[in-house]
Design a protein around this motif. Structure first.
Motif, PDB file in Angstrom:
ATOM      1  N   GLY A  16       0.891  -1.135   0.031  1.00 11.11           N
ATOM      2  CA  GLY A  16       0.137   0.204   0.115  1.00 11.11           C
ATOM      3  C   GLY A  16       0.885   1.488   0.084  1.00 11.11           C
ATOM      4  N   LEU A  17       2.044   1.080   0.552  1.00 11.70           N
ATOM      5  CA  LEU A  17       2.850   2.442   0.697  1.00 11.70           C
ATOM      6  C   LEU A  17       3.437   2.587  -0.851  1.00 11.70           C
ATOM      7  CD1 LEU A  17       4.280   4.501   2.644  1.00 11.70           C
ATOM      8  CD2 LEU A  17       6.286   2.780   2.949  1.00 11.70           C
ATOM      9  N   LEU A  18       3.751   1.616  -1.494  1.00 14.24           N
ATOM     10  CA  LEU A  18       4.306   1.643  -2.685  1.00 14.24           C
ATOM     11  C   LEU A  18       3.390   1.929  -3.810  1.00 14.24           C
ATOM     12  CD1 LEU A  18       6.544  -1.529  -2.709  1.00 14.24           C
ATOM     13  CD2 LEU A  18       7.406   0.985  -2.439  1.00 14.24           C
ATOM     14  N   ALA A  19       2.182   1.396  -3.686  1.00 18.72           N
ATOM     15  CA  ALA A  19       1.329   1.724  -4.933  1.00 18.72           C
ATOM     16  C   ALA A  19       1.115   3.139  -5.205  1.00 18.72           C
ATOM     17  CB  ALA A  19      -0.228   1.335  -4.476  1.00 18.72           C
ATOM     18  N   GLY A  20       0.895   3.895  -4.215  1.00 19.83           N
ATOM     19  CA  GLY A  20       0.818   5.379  -4.701  1.00 19.83           C
ATOM     20  C   GLY A  20       1.912   6.159  -5.439  1.00 19.83           C
ATOM     21  N   PRO A  21       3.158   5.846  -4.898  1.00 18.12           N
ATOM     22  CA  PRO A  21       4.239   6.534  -5.583  1.00 18.12           C
ATOM     23  C   PRO A  21       4.401   6.085  -6.948  1.00 18.12           C
ATOM     24  CG  PRO A  21       4.851   6.217  -3.323  1.00 18.12           C
ATOM     25  CD  PRO A  21       3.425   5.366  -3.467  1.00 18.12           C
ATOM     26  N   VAL A  22       4.303   4.624  -6.811  1.00 17.47           N
ATOM     27  CA  VAL A  22       4.399   3.885  -8.481  1.00 17.47           C
ATOM     28  C   VAL A  22       3.182   4.736  -9.617  1.00 17.47           C
ATOM     29  CG1 VAL A  22       3.833   1.837  -9.792  1.00 17.47           C
ATOM     30  CG2 VAL A  22       5.330   1.719  -7.628  1.00 17.47           C
ATOM     31  N   PHE A  23       2.194   4.795  -9.121  1.00 20.90           N
ATOM     32  CA  PHE A  23       1.300   5.295  -9.866  1.00 20.90           C
ATOM     33  C   PHE A  23       1.516   6.949 -10.153  1.00 20.90           C
ATOM     34  CE2 PHE A  23      -3.145   6.575 -11.180  1.00 20.90           C
ATOM     35  CZ  PHE A  23      -3.529   5.675 -11.991  1.00 20.90           C
ATOM     36  N   VAL A  24       1.541   7.626  -9.141  1.00 19.12           N
ATOM     37  CA  VAL A  24       1.676   9.001  -9.078  1.00 19.12           C
ATOM     38  C   VAL A  24       3.148   9.518  -9.898  1.00 19.12           C
ATOM     39  CG1 VAL A  24       2.055  11.184  -8.185  1.00 19.12           C
ATOM     40  CG2 VAL A  24       0.480   9.559  -7.062  1.00 19.12           C
ATOM     41  N   TRP A 201      -3.773   8.378   1.449  1.00 19.97           N
ATOM     42  CA  TRP A 201      -4.140   7.785   2.592  1.00 19.97           C
ATOM     43  C   TRP A 201      -3.958   6.072   2.444  1.00 19.97           C
ATOM     44  CZ3 TRP A 201      -8.133   3.773   2.931  1.00 19.97           C
ATOM     45  CH2 TRP A 201      -8.965   3.827   4.245  1.00 19.97           C
ATOM     46  N   LEU A 202      -4.098   5.585   1.401  1.00 20.29           N
ATOM     47  CA  LEU A 202      -3.606   4.215   1.525  1.00 20.29           C
ATOM     48  C   LEU A 202      -2.116   3.869   1.825  1.00 20.29           C
ATOM     49  CD1 LEU A 202      -4.869   2.599  -1.817  1.00 20.29           C
ATOM     50  CD2 LEU A 202      -5.733   2.265   0.231  1.00 20.29           C
ATOM     51  N   ALA A 203      -1.270   4.853   1.862  1.00 21.34           N
ATOM     52  CA  ALA A 203       0.150   4.851   2.072  1.00 21.34           C
ATOM     53  C   ALA A 203       0.424   4.707   3.505  1.00 21.34           C
ATOM     54  CB  ALA A 203       1.081   5.950   1.235  1.00 21.34           C
ATOM     55  N   VAL A 204      -0.611   5.279   4.251  1.00 16.83           N
ATOM     56  CA  VAL A 204      -0.374   5.517   5.653  1.00 16.83           C
ATOM     57  C   VAL A 204      -1.313   4.607   6.523  1.00 16.83           C
ATOM     58  CG1 VAL A 204       0.514   7.807   5.630  1.00 16.83           C
ATOM     59  CG2 VAL A 204      -1.913   7.494   5.912  1.00 16.83           C
ATOM     60  N   VAL A 205      -2.604   4.235   6.043  1.00 16.51           N
ATOM     61  CA  VAL A 205      -3.294   3.391   6.696  1.00 16.51           C
ATOM     62  C   VAL A 205      -3.030   2.079   7.497  1.00 16.51           C
ATOM     63  CG1 VAL A 205      -4.516   2.356   4.869  1.00 16.51           C
ATOM     64  CG2 VAL A 205      -6.034   2.890   6.839  1.00 16.51           C
ATOM     65  N   GLY A 206      -2.141   1.541   6.571  1.00 16.62           N
ATOM     66  CA  GLY A 206      -1.704   0.428   6.825  1.00 16.62           C
ATOM     67  C   GLY A 206      -0.772   0.165   8.191  1.00 16.62           C
ATOM     68  N   PHE A 207      -0.367   1.329   8.596  1.00 15.60           N
ATOM     69  CA  PHE A 207       0.805   1.291   9.649  1.00 15.60           C
ATOM     70  C   PHE A 207       0.253   2.038  10.879  1.00 15.60           C
ATOM     71  CE2 PHE A 207       3.064   0.861   5.592  1.00 15.60           C
ATOM     72  CZ  PHE A 207       3.806  -0.446   5.954  1.00 15.60           C
ATOM     73  N   VAL A 208      -1.219   2.482  10.808  1.00 10.37           N
ATOM     74  CA  VAL A 208      -1.818   3.209  11.696  1.00 10.37           C
ATOM     75  C   VAL A 208      -2.158   2.013  12.878  1.00 10.37           C
ATOM     76  CG1 VAL A 208      -3.814   4.528  12.839  1.00 10.37           C
ATOM     77  CG2 VAL A 208      -2.792   4.996  10.508  1.00 10.37           C
TER      78      VAL A 208
END
Length: 219
Positions: A16-24, A201-208
């Motif tokens: 989830g942390l990687l998905a955003g940077p890859v896409f953006v 949001w996805l990038a941080v939610v898994g580590f809350v």
């Protein structure tokens, strides 16, 4: 009798942390170098059109797979039942969007009519990508409620604000892509803002830390 410990899904949460940077990063670079493409005006999906479109298709597949893996990693982690399912729908939508190119839109590729005729593959693209902008804010709202009940007011507020912000940006983008003369010149910008909010949001939610609730609470 001691049961087996729950599986460690932390590695999957890194997806989830990687998905955003890859896409953006992918759409930023493509948008900057693609002739005739205006990131402020044109949708990200339009990058799959014309020569070089395979890069955006690959981006959809890789990002979608990462989001699905992330959803699996959230299972049993105090995020309830609905949130992983909703996020899996987001990943599936991204992945499926890579198989169906959108129709020409807002004058891209250069020389295409405005408005361009609709095609079956373009309609399917719009259908499969819809969960990215609907299931994701739904997941935000569900998790905001869980965080609020767990006493995590800051995270709950952030998630609760992100959901309508994402959806509002999506509505403005969709209206612009429908050739509204006021919003069309900036429809691409609004879409990018919605994607950055959601993927951020996805990038941080898994580590809350998990928002555990009462055993009898619905989730």
């Amino acid at each position: 009798m001691t049961g087996h410990p729950p599986p460690d899904r932390t590695p999957l949460r890194w997806a989830g942390l990687l998905a955003g940077p890859v896409f953006v990063v992918s759409f930023l670079i493509q948008g900057a170098v693609r002739p005739g493409y205006d990131p402020l005006r044109h949708p990200v999906s339009a990058l799959s059109l014309s020569p070089g479109g395979w890069v955006q298709m690959l981006t959809f597949w890789v990002s979608g797979l990462l989001v699905v893996l992330f959803a699996i990693g959230l299972r049993g982690g105090g995020h309830g039942r609905a949130v992983p399912i909703l996020i899996a729908l987001v990943g599936a939508g991204l992945f499926a969007a890579g198989f169906f190119a959108c129709d020409p839109i807002s004058g891209y590729p250069p020389g295409s009519p405005i408005p361009a005729p609709r095609t079956t593959h373009g309609i399917v693209h719009d259908m499969v990508s819809t969960p990215v902008f609907t299931a994701l804010p739904a997941a935000m709202i569900v998790l905001a409620r869980r965080w609020a009940k767990a006493g995590r007011r800051g995270w709950a507020t952030a998630s609760g604000v992100a959901a309508p912000a994402l959806f509002a940006c999506f509505v403005l983008a969709a209206t612009g892509f429908a050739q509204n003369p006021v919003l069309m010149p900036y429809a691409g910008l609004w879409q990018r803002l919605s994607l950055i909010i959601g993927l951020g949001w996805l990038a941080v939610v898994g580590f809350v830390p998990p928002a555990h609730r009462r055993p009898d609470a619905a989730g």
